[in-house]
Design a protein around this motif. Structure first.
Motif, short mmCIF file in Angstrom:
data_model
loop_
_atom_site.label_atom_id
_atom_site.label_comp_id
_atom_site.label_asym_id
_atom_site.label_seq_id
_atom_site.Cartn_x
_atom_site.Cartn_y
_atom_site.Cartn_z
N GLY A 1 0.62 -1.11 -0.01
CA GLY A 1 0.07 -0.07 -0.11
C GLY A 1 0.83 1.44 0.05
N GLY A 2 1.91 1.34 0.93
CA GLY A 2 2.67 2.46 0.76
C GLY A 2 3.45 2.56 -0.39
N ALA A 3 4.00 1.49 -0.94
CA ALA A 3 4.56 1.46 -2.60
C ALA A 3 3.61 2.06 -3.63
N ALA A 4 2.61 1.64 -3.22
CA ALA A 4 1.44 2.19 -4.48
C ALA A 4 1.31 3.71 -4.03
N ALA A 5 1.07 4.22 -2.94
CA ALA A 5 1.02 5.65 -2.62
C ALA A 5 2.42 6.41 -3.23
N GLY A 6 3.35 5.58 -2.74
CA GLY A 6 4.71 6.50 -3.21
C GLY A 6 4.56 6.45 -4.71
N ALA A 7 4.24 5.47 -5.35
CA ALA A 7 4.40 5.58 -6.90
C ALA A 7 3.43 6.65 -7.50
N ALA A 8 2.32 6.75 -6.96
CA ALA A 8 1.48 7.84 -7.18
C ALA A 8 2.09 9.13 -6.96
N LEU A 9 2.81 9.41 -5.73
CA LEU A 9 3.27 10.66 -5.48
C LEU A 9 4.67 10.87 -6.09
N GLY A 10 5.27 9.85 -6.77
CA GLY A 10 6.42 9.95 -7.61
C GLY A 10 5.95 10.61 -8.99
N TRP A 11 4.91 9.96 -9.44
CA TRP A 11 4.26 10.30 -10.90
C TRP A 11 3.85 11.86 -10.68
N TYR A 12 3.20 12.06 -9.54
CA TYR A 12 2.63 13.53 -9.32
C TYR A 12 3.80 14.57 -9.22
N GLY A 13 5.07 14.06 -8.56
CA GLY A 13 6.37 14.71 -8.34
C GLY A 13 7.07 15.13 -9.58
N ILE A 14 6.87 14.12 -10.52
CA ILE A 14 7.44 14.28 -11.82
C ILE A 14 6.64 15.51 -12.72
N GLY A 15 5.38 15.31 -12.48
CA GLY A 15 4.51 16.49 -13.05
C GLY A 15 5.02 17.97 -12.51
N LEU A 16 5.49 18.01 -11.23
CA LEU A 16 5.79 19.43 -10.66
C LEU A 16 7.40 19.52 -10.80
N THR A 17 8.22 18.78 -11.10
CA THR A 17 9.65 18.79 -11.38
C THR A 17 9.64 19.90 -12.92
N ARG A 18 10.68 20.63 -12.47
CA ARG A 18 11.48 21.44 -13.60
C ARG A 18 12.59 21.04 -14.53
N PHE A 19 12.19 20.58 -15.52
CA PHE A 19 13.56 20.00 -16.42
C PHE A 19 14.09 20.99 -17.16
N GLU A 20 15.31 21.08 -17.36
CA GLU A 20 16.31 21.65 -18.30
C GLU A 20 17.06 20.96 -19.00
N GLN A 21 17.21 21.45 -20.20
CA GLN A 21 18.12 20.83 -21.42
C GLN A 21 19.16 21.92 -21.74
N THR A 22 20.27 21.98 -21.18
CA THR A 22 21.51 22.87 -21.63
C THR A 22 22.38 22.35 -22.22
N PRO A 23 23.63 23.23 -22.62
CA PRO A 23 24.77 22.64 -23.24
C PRO A 23 25.52 21.97 -22.40
N GLU A 24 25.34 22.10 -21.03
CA GLU A 24 26.21 21.60 -20.02
C GLU A 24 25.58 20.08 -19.72
N GLY A 25 24.47 19.74 -20.13
CA GLY A 25 23.67 18.55 -19.75
C GLY A 25 22.26 18.75 -19.46
N LEU A 26 21.88 17.66 -18.94
CA LEU A 26 20.39 17.38 -18.45
C LEU A 26 20.19 18.05 -17.00
N PHE A 27 19.23 18.75 -16.47
CA PHE A 27 19.29 19.00 -15.07
C PHE A 27 17.53 18.94 -14.70
N TYR A 28 17.37 18.55 -13.66
CA TYR A 28 16.07 18.62 -13.17
C TYR A 28 15.93 19.23 -11.67
N THR A 29 14.85 20.09 -11.33
CA THR A 29 14.71 20.52 -10.03
C THR A 29 13.43 20.00 -9.62
N PRO A 30 13.32 19.04 -8.43
CA PRO A 30 12.33 18.45 -7.90
C PRO A 30 11.36 19.48 -7.12
#
Length: 182
Positions: A71-100
């Motif tokens: 049950g915790g793993a299922a709730a955590g997975a849902a939070l993980g997908w929600y967190g991905i939606g809130l994450t800021r992604f950046e593609q720069t010449p230095e590489g790929l970055f993300y801010t959770p």
């Protein structure tokens, strides 16, 4: 003349310092801008999946423990997908970055730290009274539920990062937001 410290106090203090250092680095990593590392992401997926699998095998005797963990793993997975939606992604010449998400990172860290503090207080009070409820201490359904939330979050979030990395390919110079993630 100085009184030598009791060896168990030195061990407890050393463990406490190590735990505080690791918690600090974990919280810092969860709330700041990070460079995308496919290797670290895969390690996270394998490590947490293996821990959940081992805990599931160990909880075969106690179905409530398995239910709490899953049950915790299922709730955590849902939070993980929600967190991905809130994450800021950046593609720069230095590489790929993300801010959770700052709020989600702090909430998960507070949940984990709160449970560690509670379990540490339980261990300390048990050692003071020389009674160790070993089955209750090591196999609490609430502890397994919280661990399941964290493990599910890390695995789902890491999978989301890998999907984003595959989608954007090589580093360029544009910036995207989490709203574009699946």
């Amino acid at each position: 003349m100085a009184i030598p410290a009791h060896p168990s106090l030195v061990v407890y203090f050393g463990i406490a310092v190590l735990v505080v250092w690791r918690l600090y680095s974990r919280v810092r990593r969860m709330v700041g801008r990070q460079k995308m590392s496919a290797r670290r992401t895969w390690i996270r997926i394998v490590f947490f999946s293996a821990l959940v699998a081992m805990l599931l095998l160990g909880s075969a005797v106690h179905p409530m423990h398995a239910v709490a963990l899953l049950g915790g793993a299922a709730a955590g997975a849902a939070l993980g997908w929600y967190g991905i939606g809130l994450t800021r992604f950046e593609q720069t010449p230095e590489g790929l970055f993300y801010t959770p998400s700052l709020h989600l990172g702090i909430a998960l860290s507070a949940l984990f730290i709160g449970r560690l503090v509670y379990r540490g207080a339980m261990l300390y009070s048990a050692s003071a009274s020389n009674t160790f409820p070993s089955a209750e201490f090591s196999g609490s359904p609430l502890t397994l539920l919280i661990f399941g939330i964290l493990a599910g979050y890390y695995v789902a979030y890491a999978i989301g990062l890998l999907l984003w990395r595959r989608r954007v390919g090589s580093p360029g110079s544009r910036t995207t937001s989490g709203a574009e993630m699946p």
